[in-house]
Design a protein around this motif. Structure first.
Motif, PDB file in Angstrom:
ATOM      1  N   GLY A 115      -7.896   2.174 -10.330  1.00  0.00           N
ATOM      2  CA  GLY A 115      -7.697   1.159  -9.302  1.00  0.00           C
ATOM      3  C   GLY A 115      -6.724   1.551  -8.209  1.00  0.00           C
ATOM      4  O   GLY A 115      -6.094   0.678  -7.591  1.00  0.00           O
ATOM      5  N   GLU A 142     -17.957   5.524   0.221  1.00  0.00           N
ATOM      6  CA  GLU A 142     -17.152   6.356  -0.683  1.00  0.00           C
ATOM      7  C   GLU A 142     -18.020   6.879  -1.828  1.00  0.00           C
ATOM      8  O   GLU A 142     -17.962   8.059  -2.181  1.00  0.00           O
ATOM      9  CB  GLU A 142     -15.990   5.545  -1.261  1.00  0.00           C
ATOM     10  N   ARG A 176      -9.887   6.061  -8.047  1.00  0.00           N
ATOM     11  CA  ARG A 176     -10.345   4.825  -7.410  1.00  0.00           C
ATOM     12  C   ARG A 176     -11.014   3.893  -8.421  1.00  0.00           C
ATOM     13  O   ARG A 176     -10.688   2.721  -8.507  1.00  0.00           O
ATOM     14  CB  ARG A 176     -11.360   5.151  -6.288  1.00  0.00           C
ATOM     15  N   THR A 214      -3.484  -2.240  12.141  1.00  0.00           N
ATOM     16  CA  THR A 214      -3.772  -1.606  10.851  1.00  0.00           C
ATOM     17  C   THR A 214      -3.566  -2.600   9.714  1.00  0.00           C
ATOM     18  O   THR A 214      -2.582  -3.346   9.707  1.00  0.00           O
ATOM     19  CB  THR A 214      -2.824  -0.393  10.639  1.00  0.00           C
ATOM     20  N   GLU A 215      -4.507  -2.623   8.780  1.00  0.00           N
ATOM     21  CA  GLU A 215      -4.365  -3.464   7.595  1.00  0.00           C
ATOM     22  C   GLU A 215      -4.919  -2.690   6.420  1.00  0.00           C
ATOM     23  O   GLU A 215      -6.073  -2.247   6.457  1.00  0.00           O
ATOM     24  CB  GLU A 215      -5.121  -4.777   7.778  1.00  0.00           C
ATOM     25  N   ARG A 216      -4.103  -2.462   5.420  1.00  0.00           N
ATOM     26  CA  ARG A 216      -4.612  -1.716   4.267  1.00  0.00           C
ATOM     27  C   ARG A 216      -3.879  -2.095   2.985  1.00  0.00           C
ATOM     28  O   ARG A 216      -2.712  -2.499   3.030  1.00  0.00           O
ATOM     29  CB  ARG A 216      -4.498  -0.215   4.514  1.00  0.00           C
ATOM     30  N   VAL A 217      -4.606  -1.993   1.882  1.00  0.00           N
ATOM     31  CA  VAL A 217      -3.999  -2.249   0.573  1.00  0.00           C
ATOM     32  C   VAL A 217      -3.155  -1.033   0.219  1.00  0.00           C
ATOM     33  O   VAL A 217      -3.634   0.102   0.317  1.00  0.00           O
ATOM     34  CB  VAL A 217      -5.101  -2.451  -0.501  1.00  0.00           C
ATOM     35  N   ILE A 218      -1.894  -1.261  -0.147  1.00  0.00           N
ATOM     36  CA  ILE A 218      -1.074  -0.109  -0.535  1.00  0.00           C
ATOM     37  C   ILE A 218      -0.788  -0.106  -2.035  1.00  0.00           C
ATOM     38  O   ILE A 218      -0.550   0.932  -2.618  1.00  0.00           O
ATOM     39  CB  ILE A 218       0.238  -0.028   0.283  1.00  0.00           C
ATOM     40  N   VAL A 219      -0.787  -1.275  -2.647  1.00  0.00           N
ATOM     41  CA  VAL A 219      -0.647  -1.331  -4.102  1.00  0.00           C
ATOM     42  C   VAL A 219      -1.702  -2.303  -4.618  1.00  0.00           C
ATOM     43  O   VAL A 219      -1.885  -3.373  -4.047  1.00  0.00           O
ATOM     44  CB  VAL A 219       0.768  -1.809  -4.521  1.00  0.00           C
ATOM     45  N   GLY A 220      -2.388  -1.909  -5.694  1.00  0.00           N
ATOM     46  CA  GLY A 220      -3.407  -2.794  -6.279  1.00  0.00           C
ATOM     47  C   GLY A 220      -4.802  -2.366  -5.886  1.00  0.00           C
ATOM     48  O   GLY A 220      -4.996  -1.427  -5.103  1.00  0.00           O
ATOM     49  N   ARG A 221      -5.774  -3.062  -6.456  1.00  0.00           N
ATOM     50  CA  ARG A 221      -7.174  -2.661  -6.270  1.00  0.00           C
ATOM     51  C   ARG A 221      -7.647  -2.883  -4.839  1.00  0.00           C
ATOM     52  O   ARG A 221      -7.282  -3.847  -4.192  1.00  0.00           O
ATOM     53  CB  ARG A 221      -8.069  -3.439  -7.230  1.00  0.00           C
ATOM     54  N   GLU A 222      -8.462  -1.961  -4.395  1.00  0.00           N
ATOM     55  CA  GLU A 222      -9.050  -2.038  -3.063  1.00  0.00           C
ATOM     56  C   GLU A 222     -10.541  -1.779  -3.248  1.00  0.00           C
ATOM     57  O   GLU A 222     -10.918  -0.832  -3.954  1.00  0.00           O
ATOM     58  CB  GLU A 222      -8.420  -0.941  -2.202  1.00  0.00           C
ATOM     59  N   GLU A 223     -11.337  -2.600  -2.636  1.00  0.00           N
ATOM     60  CA  GLU A 223     -12.793  -2.503  -2.826  1.00  0.00           C
ATOM     61  C   GLU A 223     -13.299  -1.082  -2.533  1.00  0.00           C
ATOM     62  O   GLU A 223     -12.888  -0.457  -1.555  1.00  0.00           O
ATOM     63  CB  GLU A 223     -13.464  -3.485  -1.859  1.00  0.00           C
ATOM     64  N   ILE A 224     -14.169  -0.572  -3.420  1.00  0.00           N
ATOM     65  CA  ILE A 224     -14.764   0.757  -3.175  1.00  0.00           C
ATOM     66  C   ILE A 224     -15.942   0.566  -2.227  1.00  0.00           C
ATOM     67  O   ILE A 224     -16.879  -0.181  -2.525  1.00  0.00           O
ATOM     68  CB  ILE A 224     -15.234   1.412  -4.489  1.00  0.00           C
ATOM     69  N   LEU A 225     -15.889   1.230  -1.086  1.00  0.00           N
ATOM     70  CA  LEU A 225     -16.947   1.088  -0.086  1.00  0.00           C
ATOM     71  C   LEU A 225     -18.179   1.890  -0.503  1.00  0.00           C
ATOM     72  O   LEU A 225     -18.048   2.936  -1.159  1.00  0.00           O
ATOM     73  CB  LEU A 225     -16.465   1.606   1.276  1.00  0.00           C
ATOM     74  N   SER A 272      -5.554   2.668  -4.501  1.00  0.00           N
ATOM     75  CA  SER A 272      -6.109   2.472  -3.166  1.00  0.00           C
ATOM     76  C   SER A 272      -6.459   3.837  -2.573  1.00  0.00           C
ATOM     77  O   SER A 272      -6.045   4.872  -3.089  1.00  0.00           O
ATOM     78  CB  SER A 272      -5.096   1.749  -2.278  1.00  0.00           C
ATOM     79  N   ARG A 273      -7.225   3.816  -1.473  1.00  0.00           N
ATOM     80  CA  ARG A 273      -7.634   5.075  -0.833  1.00  0.00           C
ATOM     81  C   ARG A 273      -6.422   5.882  -0.395  1.00  0.00           C
ATOM     82  O   ARG A 273      -6.411   7.107  -0.451  1.00  0.00           O
ATOM     83  CB  ARG A 273      -8.513   4.771   0.384  1.00  0.00           C
ATOM     84  N   GLU A 274      -5.388   5.162   0.053  1.00  0.00           N
ATOM     85  CA  GLU A 274      -4.181   5.826   0.535  1.00  0.00           C
ATOM     86  C   GLU A 274      -3.551   6.697  -0.550  1.00  0.00           C
ATOM     87  O   GLU A 274      -2.962   7.740  -0.269  1.00  0.00           O
ATOM     88  CB  GLU A 274      -3.170   4.754   0.982  1.00  0.00           C
ATOM     89  N   ARG A 297     -14.017  -0.375  11.684  1.00  0.00           N
ATOM     90  CA  ARG A 297     -14.473  -1.754  11.446  1.00  0.00           C
ATOM     91  C   ARG A 297     -15.839  -1.956  12.099  1.00  0.00           C
ATOM     92  O   ARG A 297     -16.157  -1.273  13.073  1.00  0.00           O
ATOM     93  CB  ARG A 297     -13.453  -2.731  12.043  1.00  0.00           C
ATOM     94  N   ARG A 305       8.278  -7.249   2.425  1.00  0.00           N
ATOM     95  CA  ARG A 305       9.275  -6.431   3.120  1.00  0.00           C
ATOM     96  C   ARG A 305       8.663  -5.840   4.386  1.00  0.00           C
ATOM     97  O   ARG A 305       7.455  -5.996   4.628  1.00  0.00           O
ATOM     98  CB  ARG A 305       9.777  -5.309   2.210  1.00  0.00           C
ATOM     99  N   GLU A 331       8.061  -2.233   6.659  1.00  0.00           N
ATOM    100  CA  GLU A 331       7.983  -0.768   6.537  1.00  0.00           C
ATOM    101  C   GLU A 331       7.402  -0.224   7.828  1.00  0.00           C
ATOM    102  O   GLU A 331       6.614  -0.917   8.471  1.00  0.00           O
ATOM    103  CB  GLU A 331       7.028  -0.374   5.386  1.00  0.00           C
ATOM    104  N   ARG A 337       1.265   6.500   4.117  1.00  0.00           N
ATOM    105  CA  ARG A 337       2.720   6.343   4.295  1.00  0.00           C
ATOM    106  C   ARG A 337       3.410   7.586   3.731  1.00  0.00           C
ATOM    107  O   ARG A 337       2.921   8.197   2.774  1.00  0.00           O
ATOM    108  CB  ARG A 337       3.205   5.097   3.541  1.00  0.00           C
TER     109      ARG A 337
END
Lengths: 77, 502
Positions: free
Chosen positions: B228, A48, B224, A34-45, B230-232, B368, A5, A7, B259
């Motif tokens: 699981g 962090e 996190r 901008t590129e970011r995961v909004i749902v689901g796992r996102e790698e822990i940096l 996201s940071r957001e 980045r 979708r 947004e 958002r």
């Protein structure tokens, strides 16, 4: 990967695409990049992990100092 | 991330963030005039705990008593309609639709707010309110009703909800309320009696360390690593659970550019869980910590997550402990004070935390490899309404402090030598002004929760993971936050009550 979708991009306000990749949803904005995961796992940096650890260590040190001063104060009252 | 951006001055009148600042500051300045003898905003409608429906609402200031309940309601609606419509037009929203939708939202929200103030629901002291029992939820129950009605409309009357959406702007409303919140917190700081201020001030610092450095880090990590998110999602959730609920979640959302749905969903969880805490935590505290009343009070300030619920919990604890143990009568007022002071300290730091998060996100999280980040990016991310929060806080803090000093000087004594009555009289005009600001703040808070409900479609919430979010909230809050809060309250407040019993 498939388009899910549109947004508004939270960074620039232009319309961004939400795409699904497996069980993740990713927001991609062509306008500002901008590129970011909004749902689901996102790698822990690593940063962090470091910031969380630093925060807890700092808290313990500060509380130790505050506790020491606190009891010095009460002893004098 | 920004690429050679120029300053966009039009954001001053086109962005919601700035409009929250302008609207909040305008209301603040107009209300402040009351302190200087020009009561121009005293008509603002205020709900009170009621048994007789005829006394459920009325103007905040007695100077406008002639307006009656309906008159003050109509004037409040009209003035807010005009002000918000100017903002809506500047931001490019459809004016006629906004006017109609705002009117409906205002009326429905106010109904919920008034129902929430019914004595059987809101009274924290049923006997005093003239009812045999009460749910003791405080007037904040009105927020829950507003949220529930909004959710019903948003999910079962979707056509109507779509029509309302033009004026259902929770972020705008809550940011405006936060600007006014600065003044409400600002007047409390100099009114804490000096002999206690020094002692409590110190303990307030512990509250900041605890909320921001321990709770936040732990909740963020749990969300996190183990759930699981996201940071957001994890950052506003961590702020919502750890700091001052709604305000902190919204400020964090702005700082990390989440958002809009993210802080809004977190906010709705905050308000629901705050009521859950209010219903059992004060009784647990009074039952187990009666030998350490100030520990119990401070615990409420550290563990209960909205201002209203935290203060109400403190009041309940005080009433329960002093009611059962009259020997603690000299502590009357101090137990609530322990809750209020810890909460105020946590609140004050929200803006600083939003700034820190904006810096962390710009320079470390979203940067980045090889990318050069403009310093201006931090400014873009910094939630502008937080400036309003600080301004109103410091203006009220400084003016109130100056008024107390001037009053004491006129009597030829120092502020420390003022009696309780003299002390209250010294800043009474500012109290009246801030009372009016607080009435506006509560209206905007209530409008926020109704709007959150209207725009929250369950199917969207499910897709975004509201169930898991609630689970994290539950586990963190009841798993460690309230217990760490208890431990630290104990460490820093135990035996302090002896000072008041000597």
């Amino acid at each position: 990967m498939k388009m899910a979708r549109d947004e508004p991009c939270p960074n620039c306000g232009k319309i961004a695409q939400i795409v699904t990749e497996g069980d993740r949803e990713i927001l991609r904005c062509a306008a500002c990049g901008t590129e970011r995961v909004i749902v689901g796992r996102e790698e822990i940096l690593p940063i962090e992990k470091k910031l969380v650890a630093a925060s807890l260590i700092l808290a313990l040190v500060l509380l130790g100092i505050l506790y020491y001063i606190s009891w010095s104060m009460i002893a004098h009252l | 991330m920004a690429k050679e951006r120029r300053i966009d001055w039009s954001s001053l009148w086109k962005k919601e963030d700035w409009w929250a600042f302008w609207l909040g500051m305008l209301l603040f300045i107009l209300c402040l005039a009351t302190a200087y003898g020009m009561d121009i905003m005293g008509w603002v409608v205020k709900a009170s705990t009621w048994v007789d429906a005829g006394k459920a609402m009325g103007p905040t200031s007695k100077a406008y008593a002639y307006l009656g309940p309906l008159g003050s309601f109509i004037v409040t609606w009209l003035v807010l309609l005009i002000l918000t419509t100017i903002g809506a037009a500047a931001m490019g929203w459809k004016r006629s639709r906004f006017v109609a939708a705002f009117t409906v939202i205002f009326i429905l929200t106010w109904m919920c707010w008034v129902i929430g103030h019914n004595a059987y629901i809101a009274a924290t002291d049923p006997q005093k309110a003239g009812v045999p029992w009460s749910l003791r939820m405080t007037g904040e129950a009105g927020y829950i009703f507003a949220l529930i009605l909004g959710l019903i409309i948003g999910n079962f009357f979707k056509g109507f909800a779509n029509w309302l959406k033009e004026a259902a702007k929770p972020e705008w409303f809550i940011k405006t309320a936060i600007v006014l919140l600065g003044a409400v917190v600002g007047i409390k700081a100099p009114t804490i009696p000096p002999e206690v201020l020094y002692n409590y001030l110190f303990r307030g610092l512990c509250a900041i360390v605890e909320a921001y450095l321990i709770y936040w880090a732990l909740v963020y990590w749990v969300a996190r690593r183990y759930f699981g998110f996201s940071r957001e999602w994890a950052a506003p959730l961590a702020s919502g659970i750890s700091i001052c609920g709604v305000s902190a979640a919204i400020a964090t959302g702005g700082a990390i550019r989440a958002r809009p749905i993210v802080p809004i969903m977190v906010s709705s969880l905050v308000i629901v869980f705050a009521v859950v805490e209010l219903l059992f935590l004060p009784f647990l505290a009074a039952g187990t910590l009666h030998a350490q009343p100030l520990v119990a009070g401070a615990w409420m300030g550290l563990a209960v997550k909205t201002d209203g619920a935290a203060v109400a919990s403190g009041e309940l604890v005080e009433a329960l402990i002093i009611g059962h143990y009259p020997e603690y009568e000299p502590l009357k007022g101090w137990i609530v004070n322990a809750a209020v002071t810890t909460k105020i300290f946590i609140d004050i730091f929200i803006g600083v935390w939003a700034f820190i998060l904006a810096v962390v996100w710009v320079y470390w999280i979203e940067r980045r490899p090889g990318e050069k980040v403009e310093k201006l990016e931090i400014w873009y991310r910094f939630p502008k309404f937080v400036i309003g929060y600080f301004l109103t806080f410091f203006i009220v803090f400084l003016l109130t402090s100056a008024a107390i000093n001037a009053y004491a000087a006129s009597l030829g004594v120092t502020p420390l030598e003022l009696t309780k009555e003299q002390f209250k009289a010294s800043f009474a005009p500012f109290n009246a002004a801030v009372g009016e600001m607080d009435s506006f703040r509560k209206i905007f808070f209530a409008l926020t929760f109704f709007s959150i409900g209207v725009i929250s479609d369950f199917s969207t919430l499910r897709r975004e993971g509201i169930g898991r979010l609630a689970l994290v909230y539950f586990i963190c809050l009841f798993g460690f936050i309230i217990w760490i809060g208890l431990l630290i309250s104990w460490l820093f407040f135990h035996d302090v009550h002896q000072l008041f019993l000597r």
